[in-house]
Design a protein around this motif. Structure first.
Motif, PDB file in Angstrom:
ATOM      1  N   SER A   2       0.794  -1.500   0.045  1.00 57.51           N
ATOM      2  CA  SER A   2       0.177  -0.018   0.028  1.00 57.51           C
ATOM      3  C   SER A   2       0.974   1.347  -0.010  1.00 57.51           C
ATOM      4  O   SER A   2       1.981   1.281   0.310  1.00 57.51           O
ATOM      5  CB  SER A   2      -0.853  -0.055   1.262  1.00 57.51           C
ATOM      6  N   LEU A   3       0.278   2.295  -0.444  1.00 57.52           N
ATOM      7  CA  LEU A   3       1.067   3.798  -0.415  1.00 57.52           C
ATOM      8  C   LEU A   3       1.300   3.798   0.957  1.00 57.52           C
ATOM      9  O   LEU A   3       2.767   4.369   1.104  1.00 57.52           O
ATOM     10  CB  LEU A   3      -0.030   4.745  -0.699  1.00 57.52           C
ATOM     11  N   VAL A  61      10.606  13.717  -2.550  1.00 55.76           N
ATOM     12  CA  VAL A  61      10.876  13.241  -3.906  1.00 55.76           C
ATOM     13  C   VAL A  61      10.602  11.663  -3.808  1.00 55.76           C
ATOM     14  O   VAL A  61       9.815  11.143  -4.756  1.00 55.76           O
ATOM     15  CB  VAL A  61      12.470  13.344  -4.172  1.00 55.76           C
ATOM     16  N   LEU A  62      11.034  10.919  -2.849  1.00 54.32           N
ATOM     17  CA  LEU A  62      10.636   9.432  -2.667  1.00 54.32           C
ATOM     18  C   LEU A  62       9.107   9.199  -2.714  1.00 54.32           C
ATOM     19  O   LEU A  62       8.623   8.312  -3.076  1.00 54.32           O
ATOM     20  CB  LEU A  62      11.244   8.776  -1.740  1.00 54.32           C
ATOM     21  N   THR A  63       8.179  10.097  -2.127  1.00 51.84           N
ATOM     22  CA  THR A  63       7.032   9.829  -1.690  1.00 51.84           C
ATOM     23  C   THR A  63       6.253  10.231  -3.281  1.00 51.84           C
ATOM     24  O   THR A  63       5.224   9.548  -3.329  1.00 51.84           O
ATOM     25  CB  THR A  63       6.435  10.952  -0.555  1.00 51.84           C
ATOM     26  N   ARG A  67       3.906   7.768  -5.095  1.00 54.02           N
ATOM     27  CA  ARG A  67       2.551   7.999  -5.546  1.00 54.02           C
ATOM     28  C   ARG A  67       2.313   7.626  -7.142  1.00 54.02           C
ATOM     29  O   ARG A  67       1.190   7.319  -7.495  1.00 54.02           O
ATOM     30  CB  ARG A  67       2.275   9.328  -5.215  1.00 54.02           C
ATOM     31  N   LEU A  68       3.298   7.925  -7.593  1.00 54.48           N
ATOM     32  CA  LEU A  68       3.359   7.753  -9.214  1.00 54.48           C
ATOM     33  C   LEU A  68       3.244   6.148  -9.548  1.00 54.48           C
ATOM     34  O   LEU A  68       2.920   5.812 -10.691  1.00 54.48           O
ATOM     35  CB  LEU A  68       4.616   8.618  -9.916  1.00 54.48           C
ATOM     36  N   ALA A  69       4.151   5.570  -8.731  1.00 54.74           N
ATOM     37  CA  ALA A  69       3.957   4.172  -9.171  1.00 54.74           C
ATOM     38  C   ALA A  69       2.649   3.468  -8.996  1.00 54.74           C
ATOM     39  O   ALA A  69       2.055   3.974  -8.182  1.00 54.74           O
ATOM     40  CB  ALA A  69       4.925   3.348  -7.974  1.00 54.74           C
ATOM     41  N   PRO A  70       2.353   2.446  -9.659  1.00 55.65           N
ATOM     42  CA  PRO A  70       1.042   1.639  -9.748  1.00 55.65           C
ATOM     43  C   PRO A  70       0.715   1.098  -8.277  1.00 55.65           C
ATOM     44  O   PRO A  70       1.778   0.228  -7.930  1.00 55.65           O
ATOM     45  CB  PRO A  70       0.997   0.884 -10.976  1.00 55.65           C
TER      46      PRO A  70
END
Length: 160
Positions: A2-3, A61-63, A67-70
């Motif tokens: 999960s995110l 940046v890593l967050t 978030r952009l990763a599926p």
């Protein structure tokens, strides 16, 4: 994953990386005998500000990448909120315990007074001693936060 779990892993990695490097530099300065010098407080202060900036940029940046990763669309449920709340409570208790230990140590050192402080001031200045105390308090906060991140992850996995 999960995110929330991704963000927790990011927070753990960035926190350990940045504050671990900061702690290594602090120990290096102390081992080199810099506690008697005038520049110790300024050097550590600059590194502290740099550490804060690196934490903000690194986690940001890593967050954003996380978030952009599926990942599947999932809403935070009661189990996730309870895991975060339980971990926060344990982390708060750890912070209280750590800060109480630092305060008790400082109180006892103050109570003993000269027999402890005189030898201590042979290898450090009063200002640099305050910087060391500030770093002990920072360590308490970092350890508490790492406990919160790790426990939240652990509780999330056990509640599934």
């Amino acid at each position: 994953m999960s995110l929330r779990e991704r963000h927790l892993w990011i927070a753990i990695i960035v926190t350990v990386g940045v504050w671990g490097l900061y702690g290594w530099r602090l120990v290096s300065h102390v081992a080199a005998g810099d506690l008697k010098g005038q520049g110790f407080a300024a050097d550590m202060g600059g590194l502290f500000v740099l550490g804060l900036a690196l934490i903000a940029v690194g986690e940001g940046v890593l967050t954003l990448v996380a978030r952009l990763a599926p990942c599947g669309r999932e809403r935070e449920g009661a189990a996730e909120r309870r895991a975060a709340l339980t971990a926060s409570h344990v982390s708060l208790m750890a912070l209280i315990g750590l800060l109480s230990a630092v305060a008790a140590t400082l109180f006892v050192l103050g109570l003993i007074g000269d027999p402890v402080l005189r030898p201590l001031l042979r290898w450090t200045t009063p200002a640099n001693l305050l910087v060391l105390i500030a770093n002990a308090l920072l360590a308490c906060l970092v350890l508490s936060e790492l406990a919160r991140f790790g426990l939240t992850l652990a509780y999330l996995r056990t509640r599934r």
